[in-house]
Each structure stands twice: as C-alpha cells, then as structure tokens.
Scaffold this motif. Structure first.
Motif, PDB file in Angstrom:
ATOM      1  N   PRO A 243       0.728  -1.224   0.012  1.00  0.00           N
ATOM      2  CA  PRO A 243      -0.069   0.229  -0.022  1.00  0.00           C
ATOM      3  C   PRO A 243       0.798   1.256  -0.067  1.00  0.00           C
ATOM      4  CG  PRO A 243      -0.130  -1.109   2.103  1.00  0.00           C
ATOM      5  CD  PRO A 243       0.698  -1.932   1.308  1.00  0.00           C
ATOM      6  N   ASP A 244       1.520   1.504  -1.309  1.00  0.00           N
ATOM      7  CA  ASP A 244       2.175   2.850  -1.363  1.00  0.00           C
ATOM      8  C   ASP A 244       1.393   3.888  -2.315  1.00  0.00           C
ATOM      9  OD1 ASP A 244       4.074   4.509  -2.316  1.00  0.00           O
ATOM     10  OD2 ASP A 244       5.528   3.409  -2.957  1.00  0.00           O
ATOM     11  N   PRO A 245       0.866   4.795  -1.633  1.00  0.00           N
ATOM     12  CA  PRO A 245       0.276   5.870  -2.313  1.00  0.00           C
ATOM     13  C   PRO A 245       0.656   6.029  -3.613  1.00  0.00           C
ATOM     14  CG  PRO A 245      -0.086   6.217  -0.011  1.00  0.00           C
ATOM     15  CD  PRO A 245       1.151   5.389  -0.242  1.00  0.00           C
ATOM     16  N   ILE A 246       1.921   6.435  -3.573  1.00  0.00           N
ATOM     17  CA  ILE A 246       2.520   6.926  -4.893  1.00  0.00           C
ATOM     18  C   ILE A 246       2.429   5.800  -6.027  1.00  0.00           C
ATOM     19  CG2 ILE A 246       4.538   7.800  -5.795  1.00  0.00           C
ATOM     20  CD1 ILE A 246       3.188   9.723  -3.742  1.00  0.00           C
ATOM     21  N   LEU A 247       2.906   4.830  -5.629  1.00  0.00           N
ATOM     22  CA  LEU A 247       3.000   3.670  -6.675  1.00  0.00           C
ATOM     23  C   LEU A 247       1.321   3.374  -7.229  1.00  0.00           C
ATOM     24  CD1 LEU A 247       3.928   1.289  -8.016  1.00  0.00           C
ATOM     25  CD2 LEU A 247       3.765  -0.111  -6.109  1.00  0.00           C
ATOM     26  N   ALA A 248       0.475   3.646  -6.173  1.00  0.00           N
ATOM     27  CA  ALA A 248      -1.016   3.308  -6.595  1.00  0.00           C
ATOM     28  C   ALA A 248      -1.258   4.348  -7.515  1.00  0.00           C
ATOM     29  CB  ALA A 248      -1.773   3.405  -5.388  1.00  0.00           C
ATOM     30  N   LYS A 249      -0.917   5.742  -7.520  1.00  0.00           N
ATOM     31  CA  LYS A 249      -1.277   6.626  -8.437  1.00  0.00           C
ATOM     32  C   LYS A 249      -0.649   6.432  -9.566  1.00  0.00           C
ATOM     33  CE  LYS A 249      -3.959  10.102  -9.049  1.00  0.00           C
ATOM     34  NZ  LYS A 249      -5.437   9.889  -8.754  1.00  0.00           N
ATOM     35  N   GLN A 250       0.794   6.024  -9.858  1.00  0.00           N
ATOM     36  CA  GLN A 250       1.660   5.617 -10.855  1.00  0.00           C
ATOM     37  C   GLN A 250       0.762   4.674 -11.723  1.00  0.00           C
ATOM     38  OE1 GLN A 250       5.309   4.873  -9.124  1.00  0.00           O
ATOM     39  NE2 GLN A 250       6.269   7.004  -9.591  1.00  0.00           N
ATOM     40  N   LEU A 251       0.387   3.525 -11.173  1.00  0.00           N
ATOM     41  CA  LEU A 251      -0.272   2.529 -11.659  1.00  0.00           C
ATOM     42  C   LEU A 251      -1.551   3.085 -12.183  1.00  0.00           C
ATOM     43  CD1 LEU A 251       0.636  -0.185  -9.361  1.00  0.00           C
ATOM     44  CD2 LEU A 251       1.197  -0.180 -11.769  1.00  0.00           C
ATOM     45  N   GLU A 252      -2.314   3.713 -11.620  1.00  0.00           N
ATOM     46  CA  GLU A 252      -3.704   4.577 -12.011  1.00  0.00           C
ATOM     47  C   GLU A 252      -3.400   5.424 -13.369  1.00  0.00           C
ATOM     48  OE1 GLU A 252      -7.180   7.671 -10.586  1.00  0.00           O
ATOM     49  OE2 GLU A 252      -6.138   6.299  -9.171  1.00  0.00           O
ATOM     50  N   ASP A 253      -2.292   5.975 -13.231  1.00  0.00           N
ATOM     51  CA  ASP A 253      -2.069   7.073 -14.262  1.00  0.00           C
ATOM     52  C   ASP A 253      -1.541   6.378 -15.584  1.00  0.00           C
ATOM     53  OD1 ASP A 253      -2.459   9.284 -12.870  1.00  0.00           O
ATOM     54  OD2 ASP A 253      -0.466   9.603 -12.176  1.00  0.00           O
ATOM     55  N   VAL A 254      -0.821   5.261 -15.421  1.00  0.00           N
ATOM     56  CA  VAL A 254      -0.677   4.362 -16.615  1.00  0.00           C
ATOM     57  C   VAL A 254      -1.735   3.458 -17.259  1.00  0.00           C
ATOM     58  CG1 VAL A 254       1.919   4.136 -15.931  1.00  0.00           C
ATOM     59  CG2 VAL A 254       0.242   2.327 -15.617  1.00  0.00           C
ATOM     60  N   GLY A 255      -2.657   3.650 -16.440  1.00  0.00           N
ATOM     61  CA  GLY A 255      -3.969   2.904 -17.197  1.00  0.00           C
ATOM     62  C   GLY A 255      -4.674   1.774 -16.673  1.00  0.00           C
ATOM     63  N   CYS A 256      -4.005   1.373 -15.363  1.00  0.00           N
ATOM     64  CA  CYS A 256      -4.816   0.184 -14.445  1.00  0.00           C
ATOM     65  C   CYS A 256      -6.120   0.500 -14.185  1.00  0.00           C
ATOM     66  CB  CYS A 256      -3.927   0.093 -13.229  1.00  0.00           C
ATOM     67  SG  CYS A 256      -2.221  -0.841 -13.411  1.00  0.00           S
ATOM     68  N   HIS A 257      -6.971  -0.208 -14.239  1.00  0.00           N
ATOM     69  CA  HIS A 257      -8.622  -0.188 -14.076  1.00  0.00           C
ATOM     70  C   HIS A 257      -8.933  -0.397 -12.600  1.00  0.00           C
ATOM     71  CE1 HIS A 257      -8.565  -0.612 -18.405  1.00  0.00           C
ATOM     72  NE2 HIS A 257      -9.553   0.268 -18.347  1.00  0.00           N
ATOM     73  N   ALA A 258      -8.028  -1.019 -11.679  1.00  0.00           N
ATOM     74  CA  ALA A 258      -8.211  -0.925 -10.321  1.00  0.00           C
ATOM     75  C   ALA A 258      -7.068  -1.223  -9.728  1.00  0.00           C
ATOM     76  CB  ALA A 258      -9.145  -2.098 -10.118  1.00  0.00           C
ATOM     77  N   ILE A 259      -6.796  -0.951  -8.622  1.00  0.00           N
ATOM     78  CA  ILE A 259      -5.506  -1.107  -7.576  1.00  0.00           C
ATOM     79  C   ILE A 259      -5.963  -1.932  -6.419  1.00  0.00           C
ATOM     80  CG2 ILE A 259      -3.702  -0.037  -6.394  1.00  0.00           C
ATOM     81  CD1 ILE A 259      -4.104   0.742  -9.237  1.00  0.00           C
ATOM     82  N   MET A 260      -5.125  -3.109  -6.242  1.00  0.00           N
ATOM     83  CA  MET A 260      -5.336  -4.018  -5.103  1.00  0.00           C
ATOM     84  C   MET A 260      -4.117  -4.032  -4.104  1.00  0.00           C
ATOM     85  SD  MET A 260      -6.447  -7.284  -7.604  1.00  0.00           S
ATOM     86  CE  MET A 260      -7.355  -7.957  -6.254  1.00  0.00           C
ATOM     87  N   PRO A 261      -4.284  -3.197  -3.211  1.00  0.00           N
ATOM     88  CA  PRO A 261      -3.322  -2.907  -2.274  1.00  0.00           C
ATOM     89  C   PRO A 261      -3.427  -3.980  -1.171  1.00  0.00           C
ATOM     90  CG  PRO A 261      -4.930  -1.149  -1.754  1.00  0.00           C
ATOM     91  CD  PRO A 261      -5.328  -1.753  -3.039  1.00  0.00           C
ATOM     92  N   LEU A 262      -2.582  -4.536  -0.488  1.00  0.00           N
ATOM     93  CA  LEU A 262      -2.508  -5.522   0.465  1.00  0.00           C
ATOM     94  C   LEU A 262      -2.891  -5.011   1.961  1.00  0.00           C
ATOM     95  CD1 LEU A 262       0.393  -5.733   2.360  1.00  0.00           C
ATOM     96  CD2 LEU A 262       1.163  -6.603   0.406  1.00  0.00           C
ATOM     97  N   GLY A 263      -3.582  -5.660   2.558  1.00  0.00           N
ATOM     98  CA  GLY A 263      -3.740  -5.349   4.045  1.00  0.00           C
ATOM     99  C   GLY A 263      -2.825  -5.807   5.179  1.00  0.00           C
ATOM    100  N   SER A 264      -2.058  -6.786   4.788  1.00  0.00           N
ATOM    101  CA  SER A 264      -1.039  -7.449   5.451  1.00  0.00           C
ATOM    102  C   SER A 264      -0.575  -8.689   4.482  1.00  0.00           C
ATOM    103  CB  SER A 264      -1.364  -7.654   6.807  1.00  0.00           C
ATOM    104  OG  SER A 264      -2.356  -8.647   6.835  1.00  0.00           O
ATOM    105  N   PRO A 265       0.442  -9.249   4.784  1.00  0.00           N
ATOM    106  CA  PRO A 265       1.219 -10.094   3.834  1.00  0.00           C
ATOM    107  C   PRO A 265       0.196 -11.311   3.600  1.00  0.00           C
ATOM    108  CG  PRO A 265       2.838  -9.590   5.479  1.00  0.00           C
ATOM    109  CD  PRO A 265       1.421  -8.835   5.932  1.00  0.00           C
TER     110      PRO A 265
END
Length: 280
Positions: free
Chosen positions: A157-179
């Motif tokens: 769950p890195d907010p910067i990476l999540a936004k980068q993936l959204e910006d390149v065109g990902c249609h959803a983001i799946m951050p982990l809650g824990s391992p």
C-alpha cells in the motif's frame, strides 16, 4: 470521502449497489480466491455461499489451457454467472508475469469469456514475506495495458505507486492489508486510506484479511471490494466463513454509504433536556 447527504445516501442504500471495473458490472463486492481448500467440492460450496461475482485462479496452477476439461475446479464452475480473474501468482519478474498473463487470456477464451481481458498482476520475488515488487509490477502493468489487458495490480500500500499505476491505465488497484495468508488484518490502514482518497478507480483490499470484522472495517473506510482466500479456505467451516465474509462486506459498505457520526471527547445525552419532569 465520506458522504453526508442523507436522502442521497438513502437512495444509494436501497437500490442494488453494484460496482464497475472497465466495462464490466459486478453485483458482489466480495471476490474469492481458489487456493488452499481441502478439495474441489469445498471450494465450490464456499463460492456459492459467498455469492461472489469474481473468482481468481492462479494461471500456474492451471499449468496450461490444454488442461481445461480435465476435472479441475475451473471446469465445474458456472462461468455464465461468475467472472474469471486469472492471476500471475508465482511470477518473480515482470517478464515472467507478462508471459503468464498471455496464457490467462487464452484460458478466458476456453471457458467462453472471449471478451474477458482481466488479469490480476502479481510480481513477487520476496519468498519470505511475499511482498510485491513495485518496479516489476509497474513495468509489467505498462506493457500489458498497451497490449489491451485490463490490469488489476497487487501492490504494497504505497500511495505514490498506486497513483502511478492508475496513471498508466490500470483499471483497479489491489493494495495488501497485510502479507498474503497471514491473517493479520489491515496493518497499513493510513496508507490505504490515502490510496482510497486519491483514487479514481476501484480500490480492492487483497491479502491479510482474517475475520469478517476486518472485511467490514475495510469496507467502512471506503474500499470498493475485498478479495479473500485463506481466511475462508483454512477456517474450520469454510461455508459458514464465506457467508460471514459476505455479510461483513455488505454491512461495511452500507455503513460507509450511510456516513458515520462524529466522535466526541465527552458523552452526549441522546434525550433532549426539554420537558424533563422536575422532582419536588
């Protein structure tokens, strides 16, 4: 952001609360994995109890599309009612994930979902904590998106990476809650809240959820959906746990839509002071 307009929320709650990824609309906000069950029948009955719309299957476990039709779980599920989300679990590099993703699209065609270009992207080189590789994930996501895939990346769950993936065109983001498989719940709550706040695409909490109360909490803070596998598959009664997770997700979503009260540092009486009878 929490919504406060009561009448607006009331209409949202009473109508069917579907959600959308790309051009596909799904009824259930609980997504299920298919690994770690004792047997195929237990997996089938748990999926039925969960009322899930999206089912994810590791492409590597299917080995190759020629195995379709040989008594595996994928053969006995009703793919007219369920949506397959192939995933690249087990891939350690971006190049490996890209190759496996192409096989996933072929499997979608084999089960009759010819318009299904979804892929859950996992690039994990860490064998101890199973944390996803951010650079490999971003590289593979860009490539697959350019090839027409609907990419749902699994990330720390890195907010910067999540936004980068959204910006390149990902249609959803799946951050982990824990391992993965840890059952520790949501250990990165603040980061996930930031991701949800900044996102313009669905945010699906994936990995670490161990109890229905944790699924409920994830939905209360505004997650779009939850993906669960181990918590159901390794419980004493997967059918009951699947139903419990379903209800937890529904309850948490309604709580989010309704809007929670503000916390106060002091107690406040629920009854008005006016009209209280005075004792003489």
């Amino acid at each position: 952001m929490m919504e406060n307009n009561y009448m607006k929320n009331e209409s949202k709650i009473t109508k069917q609360d579907n959600f959308q990824i790309a051009d596909q609309i799904f009824q259930s906000r609980l997504m299920l994995g298919t690994g770690r069950y004792k047997n195929t029948q237990e997996a089938i009955s748990s999926i039925k109890a969960s009322k899930a719309s999206i089912i994810t299957v590791a492409i590597r476990r299917m080995q190759n599309s020629k195995n379709i039709g040989k008594s595996s779980l994928i053969d006995v599920l009703n793919w007219q009612k369920l949506w397959l989300l192939p995933n690249t679990a087990g891939c350690e590099t971006a190049d490996e994930a890209i190759r496996i993703a192409s096989l996933g699209m072929e499997i979608n065609k084999k089960i009759g979902q010819t318009n299904n270009k979804f892929i859950k992207l996992e690039v994990i080189s860490d064998s101890n904590y199973l944390l996803p590789d951010p650079l490999g994930t971003l590289k593979a996501a860009e490539y697959l998106i350019n090839k027409g895939f609907i990419v749902l990346p699994y990330i720390y769950p890195d907010p910067i990476l999540a936004k980068q993936l959204e910006d390149v065109g990902c249609h959803a983001i799946m951050p982990l809650g824990s391992p993965i498989g840890s059952g520790q719940g949501i250990k990165n709550l603040h980061n996930i809240q930031i991701i949800i706040e900044n996102a313009k695409v669905p945010i699906i909490i994936d990995a670490g959820i161990g109890k229905a109360s944790e699924a409920n909490h994830a939905m209360e803070i505004g997650a779009t959906a939850i993906l669960i596998n181990t918590a159901i598959a390794k419980s004493s009664d997967p059918n009951i746990m699947a139903e419990s997770m379903k209800l937890g997700v529904i309850s948490g979503r309604k709580c989010y839509l309704a809007g929670t009260m503000q916390k106060n540092s002091h107690g406040k009486a629920s009854s008005p002071n006016e009209g209280i009878l005075k004792v003489i």
